[in-house]
Design a protein around this motif. Structure first.
Motif, PDB file in Angstrom:
ATOM      1  N   SER A  74       2.784  13.665  -6.057  1.00  0.00           N
ATOM      2  CA  SER A  74       1.385  13.221  -6.075  1.00  0.00           C
ATOM      3  C   SER A  74       1.152  12.126  -7.109  1.00  0.00           C
ATOM      4  O   SER A  74       0.468  11.126  -6.828  1.00  0.00           O
ATOM      5  N   GLU A  75       1.723  12.273  -8.292  1.00  0.00           N
ATOM      6  CA  GLU A  75       1.466  11.313  -9.361  1.00  0.00           C
ATOM      7  C   GLU A  75       2.176   9.991  -9.106  1.00  0.00           C
ATOM      8  O   GLU A  75       1.558   8.921  -9.172  1.00  0.00           O
TER       9      GLU A  75
ATOM     10  N   GLY B 208       3.337   9.024  -6.264  1.00  0.00           N
ATOM     11  CA  GLY B 208       2.859   8.513  -4.984  1.00  0.00           C
ATOM     12  C   GLY B 208       1.546   7.768  -5.066  1.00  0.00           C
ATOM     13  O   GLY B 208       1.219   6.953  -4.195  1.00  0.00           O
ATOM     14  N   SER B 209       0.783   8.038  -6.128  1.00  0.00           N
ATOM     15  CA  SER B 209      -0.497   7.340  -6.302  1.00  0.00           C
ATOM     16  C   SER B 209      -0.306   5.908  -6.792  1.00  0.00           C
ATOM     17  O   SER B 209      -1.253   5.116  -6.788  1.00  0.00           O
ATOM     18  N   VAL B 210       0.905   5.564  -7.220  1.00  0.00           N
ATOM     19  CA  VAL B 210       1.200   4.217  -7.731  1.00  0.00           C
ATOM     20  C   VAL B 210       1.721   3.379  -6.567  1.00  0.00           C
ATOM     21  O   VAL B 210       2.816   3.617  -6.056  1.00  0.00           O
ATOM     22  N   LYS B 211       0.949   2.408  -6.140  1.00  0.00           N
ATOM     23  CA  LYS B 211       1.264   1.624  -4.952  1.00  0.00           C
ATOM     24  C   LYS B 211       2.085   0.379  -5.296  1.00  0.00           C
ATOM     25  O   LYS B 211       2.131  -0.073  -6.437  1.00  0.00           O
TER      26      LYS B 211
ATOM     27  N   THR C 151       0.806  -1.220   0.000  1.00  0.00           N
ATOM     28  CA  THR C 151       0.000   0.000   0.000  1.00  0.00           C
ATOM     29  C   THR C 151       0.837   1.266   0.000  1.00  0.00           C
ATOM     30  O   THR C 151       0.287   2.364  -0.060  1.00  0.00           O
TER      31      THR C 151
ATOM     32  N   TYR D  61      -1.687  -2.105 -15.126  1.00  0.00           N
ATOM     33  CA  TYR D  61      -1.755  -0.738 -14.617  1.00  0.00           C
ATOM     34  C   TYR D  61      -1.822   0.227 -15.793  1.00  0.00           C
ATOM     35  O   TYR D  61      -0.960   0.222 -16.678  1.00  0.00           O
TER      36      TYR D  61
ATOM     37  N   SER E 299       6.124  12.210 -15.508  1.00  0.00           N
ATOM     38  CA  SER E 299       5.644  11.069 -14.729  1.00  0.00           C
ATOM     39  C   SER E 299       5.268   9.913 -15.634  1.00  0.00           C
ATOM     40  O   SER E 299       5.545   8.738 -15.321  1.00  0.00           O
TER      41      SER E 299
ATOM     42  N   GLY F 107       3.191   4.006  -1.658  1.00  0.00           N
ATOM     43  CA  GLY F 107       3.376   4.516  -3.004  1.00  0.00           C
ATOM     44  C   GLY F 107       4.829   4.777  -3.338  1.00  0.00           C
ATOM     45  O   GLY F 107       5.697   4.842  -2.455  1.00  0.00           O
TER      46      GLY F 107
END
Length: 426
Positions: free
Chosen positions: A405-406, A408-411, A170, A357, A367, A172
């Motif tokens: 943010s970008e 970090g959204s990839v877990k 979980t 993904y 990104s 990122g």
């Protein structure tokens, strides 16, 4: 790409949606010019093959609808003339999976479908000079080197789930690079490009002298050091120094580096890599470390703005994990742990962003390039550190907010481990 010219079938519906479609922008570099009817797609898939830089004049088309859902890749079905755009923006709103039937078109040009086409491998002579200089499309090592190999279709390791879970499902990704300063120092691992005129100086090795390639090294007296404070104060950390001799095609890397009187340097260890050969480190041996814990070169795995801003990164990236195994897998040559659990990763382990993904079309060009490289080439575990920290070089042009943010959204759950062959254990 075998698109054929079609008979003119201009429809009233096509004319009605002309302005609407012209307002759409598929991905950041996908465009449609209503005045010239020129459609440009940075990448489109046809028959399972992806083609880059497709340009076509579209004389007639029909907007079929918007499917919504998770964005898919841009595709063109030559049998039905159906163009699907993963995501488009119109009047401030994003629409996923817009379907358009291209009734009449003329193919103008298409780029190569070969990954890395146009890239210059194993020859850095075209690089610019200076700290953080652009390599101008040059890529260290040959195209078939482990750093540059397309592993998107490689088998998944049998223990992938446990290994990924040990790093964090979980958690990122985090960019360990960026613009500006963090705690007074540039964010990332800096480097400098020099020419053959750069004088070589003596380097004294301390902790890992018996596993280091002997000097002299062409390190400038003012070479940037990782963690170097902008105010000139004392600092600690890994203190990496990376020097690329573009003319000799050599990469010099040292750790815990301190400049000395007369231009000499002192470092805990150092390694010399031949960027024009698959014999990457002729002076090294299995079991040796480098400036990196895994015995790998650092520079080839850095995310750099000069590459990411083009939309394409053609090599694997470097990342860290907090718990590693007392083992390594090639191309790594060294471990840095006493943990022998098979459920924690060895140095050199390669992870890959899963094919399932879908990279959001709304992400920045940089990104998207970083994430696509993780799909195509993966990331190599190179050092002990924070989980899922991705290495890169500092550059004032990075957008820190978007990167954090970008990415970090990839877990972690979106990754899998590529099958590990040649694992070395105690």
């Amino acid at each position: 790409m075998k698109l054929k010219n079609k008979p003119l079938e201009y429809t009233a519906r096509a004319a009605a949606v002309l302005t609407l479609l012209a307002s759409f922008a598929a991905q950041a570099v996908d465009t449609f010019d209503a005045s010239t009817q020129l459609l440009t797609l940075d990448a489109v898939t046809l028959g399972g093959t992806t083609y880059n830089n497709v340009r076509a004049t579209v004389s007639a088309y029909t907007l079929l609808g918007v499917d919504g859902g998770t964005p898919v890749a841009d595709t063109f079905d030559a049998g039905t003339n159906l163009l699907t755009l993963g995501a488009v923006t119109f009047q401030g709103a994003t629409y996923n999976n817009v379907r358009v039937r291209i009734n009449t078109y003329t193919l103008l040009s298409v780029g190569s479908s070969t990954p890395g086409a146009g890239a210059v491998y194993a020859n850095l002579s075209g690089a610019s000079l200076g700290a953080g200089a652009s390599l101008n499309g040059a890529i260290p090592f040959p195209a078939n080197n482990a750093w540059n190999t397309d592993i998107s279709g490689a088998p998944v390791d049998a223990n992938s789930d446990a290994l990924i879970a040990s790093i964090g499902l979980t958690r990122g990704l985090h960019p360990d690079f960026g613009s500006g300063l963090y705690e007074g120092a540039p964010i990332g691992i800096p480097y400098v490009v020099v020419s053959s005129t750069q004088p070589k100086v003596a380097v004294t090795f301390t902790d890992y002298g018996d596993e280091s390639d002997p000097g002299p090294y062409p390190i400038p007296a003012d070479a940037p050091i990782e963690g170097q404070l902008a105010n000139g104060g004392s600092f600690g950390g890994d203190r990496h120094v990376l020097v690329i001799d573009r003319d000799a095609n050599r990469l010099y890397e040292t750790g815990n580096s301190y400049p000395q009187a007369g231009g000499a340097w002192r470092a805990s260890g150092g390694a010399v890599f031949h960027t024009d050969s698959n014999t990457v480190r002729p002076g090294g041996q299995p079991g040796w470390t480098s400036a990196d814990a895994a015995g790998l070169p650092i520079f080839p795995g850095l995310a750099r703005y000069d590459e990411a801003s083009t939309g394409v990164i053609r090599h694997a990236l470097r990342f860290t994990a907090s718990t590693t195994r007392r083992a390594y897998v090639p191309p790594a040559t060294h471990w840095a742990s006493s943990n022998t659990s098979a459920n924690v990763p060895p140095m050199g382990m390669r992870v890959r962003l899963k094919a399932s993904y879908v990279i959001p079309a709304s992400f920045s060009t940089e990104s998207k390039a970083i994430l696509q490289s993780m799909k195509t080439y993966g990331m190599l575990l190179a050092d002990n550190g924070s989980n899922w920290y991705v290495s890169g070089a500092p550059d004032p042009r990075w957008n820190n907010d978007k990167l954090v943010s970008e990415l970090g959204s990839v877990k972690g759950s979106s990754f899998e481990v590529v099958r590990m062959d040649g694992l070395v254990t105690p």
